[in-house]
Design a protein around this motif. Structure first.
Motif, mmCIF file in Angstrom:
data_model
loop_
_atom_site.group_PDB
_atom_site.id
_atom_site.type_symbol
_atom_site.label_atom_id
_atom_site.label_comp_id
_atom_site.label_asym_id
_atom_site.label_seq_id
_atom_site.Cartn_x
_atom_site.Cartn_y
_atom_site.Cartn_z
ATOM 1 N N MET A 44 0.932 -1.174 -0.118
ATOM 2 C CA MET A 44 0.156 0.000 -0.001
ATOM 3 C C MET A 44 0.815 1.209 0.101
ATOM 4 O O MET A 44 0.673 2.198 -0.821
ATOM 5 C CB MET A 44 -0.869 -0.172 1.029
ATOM 6 C CG MET A 44 -1.720 -1.081 1.203
ATOM 7 S SD MET A 44 -2.858 -1.385 2.666
ATOM 8 C CE MET A 44 -3.763 0.056 2.675
ATOM 9 N N ALA A 70 -1.776 2.388 -8.320
ATOM 10 C CA ALA A 70 -3.236 2.055 -7.958
ATOM 11 C C ALA A 70 -3.568 0.560 -7.794
ATOM 12 O O ALA A 70 -3.902 0.329 -6.520
ATOM 13 C CB ALA A 70 -4.219 2.733 -8.941
ATOM 14 N N ALA A 74 -4.187 -1.411 -4.216
ATOM 15 C CA ALA A 74 -5.497 -1.905 -3.993
ATOM 16 C C ALA A 74 -5.130 -3.535 -3.788
ATOM 17 O O ALA A 74 -5.980 -4.030 -2.817
ATOM 18 C CB ALA A 74 -6.233 -1.910 -5.590
ATOM 19 N N LEU A 78 -6.660 -5.346 -0.544
ATOM 20 C CA LEU A 78 -7.422 -6.596 -0.320
ATOM 21 C C LEU A 78 -6.746 -7.618 0.014
ATOM 22 O O LEU A 78 -7.200 -8.843 0.120
ATOM 23 C CB LEU A 78 -7.836 -6.680 -1.803
ATOM 24 C CG LEU A 78 -8.604 -5.518 -2.555
ATOM 25 C CD1 LEU A 78 -9.065 -5.815 -3.911
ATOM 26 C CD2 LEU A 78 -9.878 -5.467 -1.645
#
Length: 279
Positions: A44, A70, A74, A78
């Motif tokens: 992240m 990005a 993500a 997740l």
């Protein structure tokens, strides 16, 4: 040397806590959950940095960097572990390669050298003549069934298996063919195995005057290319035990007058260069 002496011879990579310690107390607390949590936070943070850098650039390059950042953010959010299962997991044991493969193959690359030394109250000629006739050696090495002298330089050695020595049933006994490398009268004998054998080795017998005019110092060297445990499994005795027993029996026979030699023993030449068994 005394007259009656015989001598032979996991770790882990740094935990995620330490990797995330510079990111602030909030991130450090999240990273303490283990390697998987640390990987997610790292993805992240890295994704955010890559996205910001992409937005600062124009053109397709900047757009691709922003898009990649990005995606990385993500994936971390997740819990997809973008760095793989082992990115922050257990590191391979640096010494693991040393334990791969059969132990016999590993150790056979480094010959095992054994020596035994004894001082015998006798002249070198008497000792040399007895040992030079290899047919006499089963009298000194009880693990041998017999030695067949084939020529002046070649002989075949037939051993008793370890189970035979223990009085049990045994299959085919170990045997090997030997060739003399060097014969220096009353001073040196060297020989080695040739052809296929389960016990490849070379050996030497050296004789020299003992200090103080106390007779002859006899040194027997055995260099096996298999582990001592394998020698013991096949012969019922380790190389060290084999060498020490042979010289102990030799000393006893010579000093008590029990020598039994065979007349007209084969004699070898001196064509080969001097080489004691050392490798």
């Amino acid at each position: 040397m005394a007259s009656n002496s015989l001598t032979g011879r996991g770790g882990r990579w740094p935990q995620p806590d330490s990797l995330l310690s510079g990111l602030g107390s909030g991130l450090a607390g999240a990273g303490s959950g283990g390697a998987a949590t640390g990987g997610r936070w790292l993805a992240m943070v890295g994704g955010t940095a890559l996205g910001v850098l992409g937005l600062q650039r124009s053109g397709w390059g900047g757009a691709m960097m922003a898009l990649g950042g990005a995606g990385l953010f993500a994936a971390g959010a997740l819990g997809l572990r973008p760095f793989g299962e082992r990115s922050l997991g257990t590191a391979p044991n640096p010494g693991a390669w040393r334990h791969q493969g059969p132990a016999t193959r590993r150790r056979s690359l480094t010959p095992e050298r054994t020596q035994a030394v004894v001082t015998i109250a006798s002249d070198a000629g008497t000792i040399f003549r007895f040992w030079r006739n290899f047919a006499n050696l089963p009298k000194l090495m009880p693990q041998l069934e017999r030695v067949d002298v084939l020529s002046a330089t070649e002989s075949r050695w037939i051993a008793k298996s370890a189970t035979q020595s223990a009085g049990e049933f045994a299959g085919e006994a170990p045997n090997w063919r030997c060739v003399l490398d060097r014969v220096d009268e009353d001073r040196l004998l060297t020989w080695h195995t040739v052809g296929e054998t389960a016990l490849p080795h070379r050996a030497s017998l050296m004789l020299r005057p003992a200090p103080g005019d106390r007779g002859t110092e006899v040194r027997l060297t055995l260099v096996y290319r298999v582990p001592a445990t394998e020698v013991a499994a096949l012969l019922g005795v380790t190389p060290a035990g084999q060498a020490e027993e042979a010289l102990r029996r030799l000393k006893q026979r010579v000093e008590t007058g029990e020598l039994s030699t065979i007349e007209r023993q084969p004699r070898g030449g001196n064509a080969s260069p001097f080489r004691e068994a050392t490798e």
